[in-house]
Design an enzyme around this catalytic site. Structure first.
Site, PDB file in Angstrom:
ATOM      1  N   TYR A 139       0.984  -1.095  -0.109  1.00 22.46           N
ATOM      2  CA  TYR A 139       0.020   0.029   0.012  1.00 22.46           C
ATOM      3  C   TYR A 139       0.772   1.461  -0.174  1.00 22.46           C
ATOM      4  CZ  TYR A 139      -4.280  -3.012   1.086  1.00 22.46           C
ATOM      5  OH  TYR A 139      -5.190  -3.818   1.191  1.00 22.46           O
ATOM      6  N   LYS A 189       5.438 -14.603   3.471  1.00 15.71           N
ATOM      7  CA  LYS A 189       5.586 -14.807   2.139  1.00 15.71           C
ATOM      8  C   LYS A 189       6.876 -15.145   1.688  1.00 15.71           C
ATOM      9  CE  LYS A 189       2.771 -18.350  -0.960  1.00 15.71           C
ATOM     10  NZ  LYS A 189       2.550 -18.967  -0.295  1.00 15.71           N
ATOM     11  N   ASP A 221      -1.298 -17.089   3.024  1.00 21.33           N
ATOM     12  CA  ASP A 221      -1.793 -18.535   2.666  1.00 21.33           C
ATOM     13  C   ASP A 221      -2.256 -19.698   3.992  1.00 21.33           C
ATOM     14  OD1 ASP A 221       1.031 -19.171   2.199  1.00 21.33           O
ATOM     15  OD2 ASP A 221      -0.314 -20.188   0.782  1.00 21.33           O
ATOM     16  N   ASP A 245      -4.795  -6.606   6.531  1.00 16.22           N
ATOM     17  CA  ASP A 245      -6.163  -5.731   5.808  1.00 16.22           C
ATOM     18  C   ASP A 245      -6.579  -7.004   5.321  1.00 16.22           C
ATOM     19  OD1 ASP A 245      -7.549  -3.908   5.327  1.00 16.22           O
ATOM     20  OD2 ASP A 245      -7.071  -3.805   3.316  1.00 16.22           O
ATOM     21  N   ASP A 249     -10.379  -9.077   8.496  1.00 16.22           N
ATOM     22  CA  ASP A 249     -11.900  -9.027   7.596  1.00 16.22           C
ATOM     23  C   ASP A 249     -11.884 -10.305   7.581  1.00 16.22           C
ATOM     24  OD1 ASP A 249     -11.719  -6.363   7.398  1.00 16.22           O
ATOM     25  OD2 ASP A 249     -13.052  -6.444   5.030  1.00 16.22           O
TER      26      ASP A 249
END
Ligand code: ATP
Length: 362
Positions: A139, A189, A221, A245, A249
């Site tokens: 971001y 990752k 993952d 982020d 959620d």
């Protein structure tokens, strides 16, 4: 103590839930009997302002935010208020506050209150915190990146040693102080991208500064899988901006949804508190927005003010609010439709204020 708090109600359901937060603060002030006061300043910011004036946040209002003791934000953004490249204008406010005030730590508790509807069959006591690096990662490319002749688009992820060290320290310190498992799960990752291998090595080095806190590293993952399969096993997770982020959620979904998910953006000198949800344009103006996430963000704000200023009155008030929310959810009454009830925002607010009165008087 008296605190100067800037309210940024914003767009969509933002003003509806911030109105409830304001009432909660007024009740807290009343019950503190002079021990705690709030000077509330409301700032017009967001996509609505951008549409009217071309700017989502005026410079003098940014100054007000910068000098306040804390900021409480409703939600920013309207679907059709976009810059020509597609970015939402409302996000300008949050990104400006995050980047210019260096609010590097996104703190997102994921806690299942008894009685809240979890889609998991056997959720158990879910109670962990996701710590999001707020100023770097993918971001950080916003609003830059490369766009070539309408044919190619590229955004670059940034991971720095100092940025990773400070967010890791924040996560380890939190895990050390929480009444939890004293464990940090670092999400990356590292098996695919060198930047995440770098992240992992920096987090591992910081870990040696916190001998009382265990560290595990998992790939993003796998983290998504485990947050559904065994959410109870987590204490504090730390991750790069975009990963955190997305995972927050996912975490929110397991504890009843965005309407129950608070958050904080913390820097060295500033704190911005807001629910994890957006402006929910689909339900804005219908009087059914769930105010719990914003009210829990108020509790986070008071907890932060309390520890920062060594102010037991603020710390105690944070506990009142958390207990009041717990009471309302456990009662099964006073719940909005998103969490299985049929109450309006105003009715939920009423139930919350009554619970707050009861808790504070006990
Ligand atoms: P953003 O991109 O700004 O995070 P979004 O468009 O992804 O926002 P939200 O605005 O958070 O998402 O809304 C997602 C869904 O959750 C919508 O259906 C919305 O009505 C619902 N929702 C979000 N917050 C609440 C709330 N406080 N009360 C009830 N429903 C909510």
């Amino acid at each position: 103590m008296a605190y100067n708090v800037v309210l940024l109600p914003g767009d969509g359901i933002g003003p509806e839930v911030v109105a409830v937060a304001r009432e909660v603060l007024q009740h807290v002030e009343h019950h503190s009997a002079g021990g705690l006061g709030f000077q509330l300043e409301t700032v017009d910011a967001g996509a609505g302002r951008w549409r009217r004036t071309g700017s989502a946040l005026a410079d003098p209002d940014f100054e007000l935010c910068r000098t306040a003791d804390a900021m409480l934000l409703g939600s920013m953004g309207l679907p059709d208020a976009r810059h020509p490249d597609g970015r939402e204008a409302g996000s300008d406010v949050i990104f400006r506050l995050r980047f210019e005030l260096d609010l590097f730590a996104g703190v997102r508790p994921v806690k299942l209150y008894p009685g809240a509807p979890s889609p998991l069959r056997e959720p158990g006591p879910i109670d962990y915190v996701i710590v999001r690096e707020n100023t770097e990662g993918l971001y950080a490319a916003r609003p830059g990146g490369s766009r070539v002749e309408g044919e190619v688009a590229a955004d670059t992820s940034i991971i720095t040693r100092s940025g990773t060290e400070r967010i890791a320290r924040h996560a380890f310190a939190l895990a050390g102080n929480r009444a939890g498992q004293h464990r940090v799960t670092s999400v990356d990752k590292a098996n695919v991208l060198g930047s995440y291998a770098f992240w992992r090595s920096v987090v591992e080095r910081v870990s040696s500064e916190f001998p009382g806190v265990a560290l595990e590293s998992v790939y993003v993952d796998a983290a998504a899988l485990y947050l559904v399969q065994r959410p109870r096993s987590f204490d504090v997770l730390v991750a790069e901006n975009m990963f955190a982020d997305i995972l927050s959620d996912l975490g929110a979904a397991t504890i009843g949804g965005l309407g129950l998910s608070p958050s904080a953006d913390i820097g060295a000198d500033q704190g911005l508190f807001q629910s994890a949800h957006g402006s929910a344009p689909d339900i804005a103006g219908r009087g059914i927005a769930n105010p719990h996430a914003t009210v829990l963000s108020v509790a986070m704000m008071l907890g932060w003010l309390g520890s920062r200023n060594d102010d037991p009155a603020a710390t105690r008030a944070a506990g009142w609010i958390d207990d009041a929310v717990g009471m309302v959810i456990a009662s099964g009454d006073g719940l909005t439709p998103d969490i299985g009830g049929s109450r309006s925002t105003a009715e939920t607010a009423q139930a919350l204020l009554l619970a707050l009165d009861a808790v504070a008087a006990a």
